[in-house]
Design a protein around this motif. Structure first.
Motif, PDB file in Angstrom:
ATOM      1  N   ASP A  58       0.817  -1.212   0.000  1.00  0.00           N
ATOM      2  CA  ASP A  58       0.000   0.000   0.000  1.00  0.00           C
ATOM      3  C   ASP A  58       0.850   1.260   0.000  1.00  0.00           C
ATOM      4  N   ILE A  59       2.019   1.212   0.616  1.00  0.00           N
ATOM      5  CA  ILE A  59       2.910   2.376   0.579  1.00  0.00           C
ATOM      6  C   ILE A  59       3.323   2.659  -0.863  1.00  0.00           C
ATOM      7  N   ILE A  60       3.663   1.595  -1.608  1.00  0.00           N
ATOM      8  CA  ILE A  60       4.057   1.778  -3.008  1.00  0.00           C
ATOM      9  C   ILE A  60       2.871   2.241  -3.857  1.00  0.00           C
ATOM     10  N   LYS A  61       1.681   1.721  -3.566  1.00  0.00           N
ATOM     11  CA  LYS A  61       0.498   2.173  -4.318  1.00  0.00           C
ATOM     12  C   LYS A  61       0.189   3.635  -4.030  1.00  0.00           C
ATOM     13  N   ALA A  62       0.375   4.064  -2.783  1.00  0.00           N
ATOM     14  CA  ALA A  62       0.096   5.450  -2.412  1.00  0.00           C
ATOM     15  C   ALA A  62       1.213   6.389  -2.851  1.00  0.00           C
ATOM     16  N   PHE A  63       2.449   5.932  -2.723  1.00  0.00           N
ATOM     17  CA  PHE A  63       3.619   6.753  -3.044  1.00  0.00           C
ATOM     18  C   PHE A  63       4.593   5.925  -3.884  1.00  0.00           C
ATOM     19  N   VAL A 126      -9.917   0.205  -3.318  1.00  0.00           N
ATOM     20  CA  VAL A 126      -8.982   1.180  -2.771  1.00  0.00           C
ATOM     21  C   VAL A 126      -8.145   1.719  -3.921  1.00  0.00           C
ATOM     22  N   THR A 127      -8.408   2.968  -4.277  1.00  0.00           N
ATOM     23  CA  THR A 127      -7.663   3.582  -5.379  1.00  0.00           C
ATOM     24  C   THR A 127      -7.026   4.906  -4.972  1.00  0.00           C
ATOM     25  N   SER A 128      -7.485   5.486  -3.888  1.00  0.00           N
ATOM     26  CA  SER A 128      -6.959   6.787  -3.478  1.00  0.00           C
ATOM     27  C   SER A 128      -5.718   6.620  -2.609  1.00  0.00           C
ATOM     28  N   THR A 129      -4.944   7.678  -2.527  1.00  0.00           N
ATOM     29  CA  THR A 129      -3.758   7.680  -1.671  1.00  0.00           C
ATOM     30  C   THR A 129      -4.156   7.465  -0.223  1.00  0.00           C
ATOM     31  N   LEU A 130      -5.185   8.154   0.232  1.00  0.00           N
ATOM     32  CA  LEU A 130      -5.647   8.019   1.611  1.00  0.00           C
ATOM     33  C   LEU A 130      -6.108   6.589   1.901  1.00  0.00           C
ATOM     34  N   GLY A 131      -6.817   5.989   0.968  1.00  0.00           N
ATOM     35  CA  GLY A 131      -7.274   4.611   1.148  1.00  0.00           C
ATOM     36  C   GLY A 131      -6.110   3.648   1.310  1.00  0.00           C
ATOM     37  N   HIS A 132      -5.082   3.807   0.476  1.00  0.00           N
ATOM     38  CA  HIS A 132      -3.908   2.936   0.586  1.00  0.00           C
ATOM     39  C   HIS A 132      -3.139   3.186   1.882  1.00  0.00           C
ATOM     40  N   VAL A 133      -3.049   4.438   2.296  1.00  0.00           N
ATOM     41  CA  VAL A 133      -2.368   4.751   3.559  1.00  0.00           C
ATOM     42  C   VAL A 133      -3.119   4.114   4.721  1.00  0.00           C
ATOM     43  N   LEU A 134      -4.450   4.235   4.728  1.00  0.00           N
ATOM     44  CA  LEU A 134      -5.242   3.648   5.813  1.00  0.00           C
ATOM     45  C   LEU A 134      -5.151   2.119   5.823  1.00  0.00           C
ATOM     46  N   LEU A 135      -5.242   1.507   4.659  1.00  0.00           N
ATOM     47  CA  LEU A 135      -5.134   0.052   4.590  1.00  0.00           C
ATOM     48  C   LEU A 135      -3.727  -0.403   4.980  1.00  0.00           C
ATOM     49  N   GLY A 136      -2.710   0.334   4.573  1.00  0.00           N
ATOM     50  CA  GLY A 136      -1.337   0.024   4.975  1.00  0.00           C
ATOM     51  C   GLY A 136      -1.147   0.137   6.478  1.00  0.00           C
ATOM     52  N   LEU A 137      -1.709   1.176   7.082  1.00  0.00           N
ATOM     53  CA  LEU A 137      -1.628   1.326   8.540  1.00  0.00           C
ATOM     54  C   LEU A 137      -2.335   0.183   9.253  1.00  0.00           C
ATOM     55  N   ALA A 138      -3.480  -0.219   8.731  1.00  0.00           N
ATOM     56  CA  ALA A 138      -4.212  -1.337   9.341  1.00  0.00           C
ATOM     57  C   ALA A 138      -3.403  -2.631   9.241  1.00  0.00           C
ATOM     58  N   MET A 139      -2.813  -2.887   8.091  1.00  0.00           N
ATOM     59  CA  MET A 139      -2.004  -4.103   7.921  1.00  0.00           C
ATOM     60  C   MET A 139      -0.755  -4.056   8.807  1.00  0.00           C
ATOM     61  N   ALA A 140      -0.129  -2.896   8.916  1.00  0.00           N
ATOM     62  CA  ALA A 140       1.051  -2.765   9.770  1.00  0.00           C
ATOM     63  C   ALA A 140       0.689  -3.007  11.229  1.00  0.00           C
ATOM     64  N   ALA A 141      -0.399  -2.402  11.690  1.00  0.00           N
ATOM     65  CA  ALA A 141      -0.825  -2.583  13.082  1.00  0.00           C
ATOM     66  C   ALA A 141      -1.180  -4.037  13.375  1.00  0.00           C
ATOM     67  N   LEU A 142      -1.889  -4.665  12.457  1.00  0.00           N
ATOM     68  CA  LEU A 142      -2.259  -6.067  12.637  1.00  0.00           C
ATOM     69  C   LEU A 142      -1.023  -6.960  12.652  1.00  0.00           C
ATOM     70  N   THR A 143      -0.071  -6.691  11.787  1.00  0.00           N
ATOM     71  CA  THR A 143       1.161  -7.472  11.738  1.00  0.00           C
ATOM     72  C   THR A 143       1.944  -7.341  13.037  1.00  0.00           C
ATOM     73  N   VAL A 144       2.099  -6.122  13.520  1.00  0.00           N
ATOM     74  CA  VAL A 144       2.839  -5.897  14.767  1.00  0.00           C
ATOM     75  C   VAL A 144       2.134  -6.588  15.932  1.00  0.00           C
ATOM     76  N   ALA A 145       0.826  -6.465  16.007  1.00  0.00           N
ATOM     77  CA  ALA A 145       0.071  -7.106  17.099  1.00  0.00           C
ATOM     78  C   ALA A 145       0.210  -8.625  17.049  1.00  0.00           C
ATOM     79  N   LEU A 146       0.095  -9.206  15.871  1.00  0.00           N
ATOM     80  CA  LEU A 146       0.205 -10.660  15.763  1.00  0.00           C
ATOM     81  C   LEU A 146       1.628 -11.147  16.032  1.00  0.00           C
ATOM     82  N   LEU A 147       2.635 -10.391  15.598  1.00  0.00           N
ATOM     83  CA  LEU A 147       4.016 -10.768  15.898  1.00  0.00           C
ATOM     84  C   LEU A 147       4.292 -10.702  17.401  1.00  0.00           C
ATOM     85  N   ALA A 148       3.803  -9.674  18.057  1.00  0.00           N
ATOM     86  CA  ALA A 148       3.998  -9.552  19.503  1.00  0.00           C
ATOM     87  C   ALA A 148       3.303 -10.706  20.238  1.00  0.00           C
ATOM     88  N   PHE A 149       2.086 -11.045  19.816  1.00  0.00           N
ATOM     89  CA  PHE A 149       1.361 -12.159  20.425  1.00  0.00           C
ATOM     90  C   PHE A 149       2.107 -13.475  20.205  1.00  0.00           C
TER      91      PHE A 149
END
Length: 161
Positions: A58-63, A126-149
């Motif tokens: 999503d970072i690459i799609k947004a930027f 998801v085609t907008s920059t904001l949409g990709h940023v939000l989806l990327g943030l959600a995936m990053a948060a979920l990844t960090v939470a699952l790795l910590a668990f």
């Protein structure tokens, strides 16, 4: 969970380090000292690396111009993991041997693909920059939470906590 405990028990001997006898050889005079949970657990910044890499699509799609920075970040992550975190690689190996970690990795990839398909199917692609940023943030948060668990579960299974 019983499989994770069996895996952790089999790996438990790998989590010890040798304390040398002062001659630098670590030979017959050395004794085994178990690593503490703090020494074995992965540092917080490692989870940040993994979160950014999970959001990379999503970072690459947004930027689109951010791809060189992501390549450098991935290289730094690998280099630091193989050098500064050498002792912690045993925990990482133990984590990847467990079915739970592989299930989490597969689930994250499946969630990534499924989320885009489902959103597109209901007309909310998801085609907008904001949409990709939000989806990327959600995936990053979920990844960090699952790795910590997963780390916490593995450390418990190894008896480090």
């Amino acid at each position: 969970m019983s499989n994770a405990v069996a895996t952790a028990t089999a790996v438990d001997t790998d989590t010890d380090t040798t304390v040398t006898s002062g001659d630098g050889t670590g030979g017959a005079g050395g004794a085994k000292a178990p690593l503490s949970a703090a020494e074995m657990s992965l540092p917080v910044w490692f989870f940040g690396f993994e979160g950014v890499l999970a959001a990379a699509f999503d970072i690459i799609k947004a930027f689109p111009q951010a791809w060189p920075a992501l390549v450098v970040l991935a290289a730094v992550n690998i280099t630091v993991s193989l050098t500064l975190m050498r002792r912690r690689l045993r925990l990482a190996k133990a984590l990847w041997r467990g079915k739970g970690t592989r299930k989490v990795a597969v689930a994250l990839v499946a969630l990534r693909v499924a989320s885009h398909f489902v959103l597109e199917a209901v007309g909310l692609a998801v085609t907008s920059t904001l949409g990709h940023v939000l989806l990327g943030l959600a995936m990053a948060a979920l990844t960090v939470a699952l790795l910590a668990f997963t780390q916490r579960t593995a450390l418990r299974a190894l008896g480090a906590r």
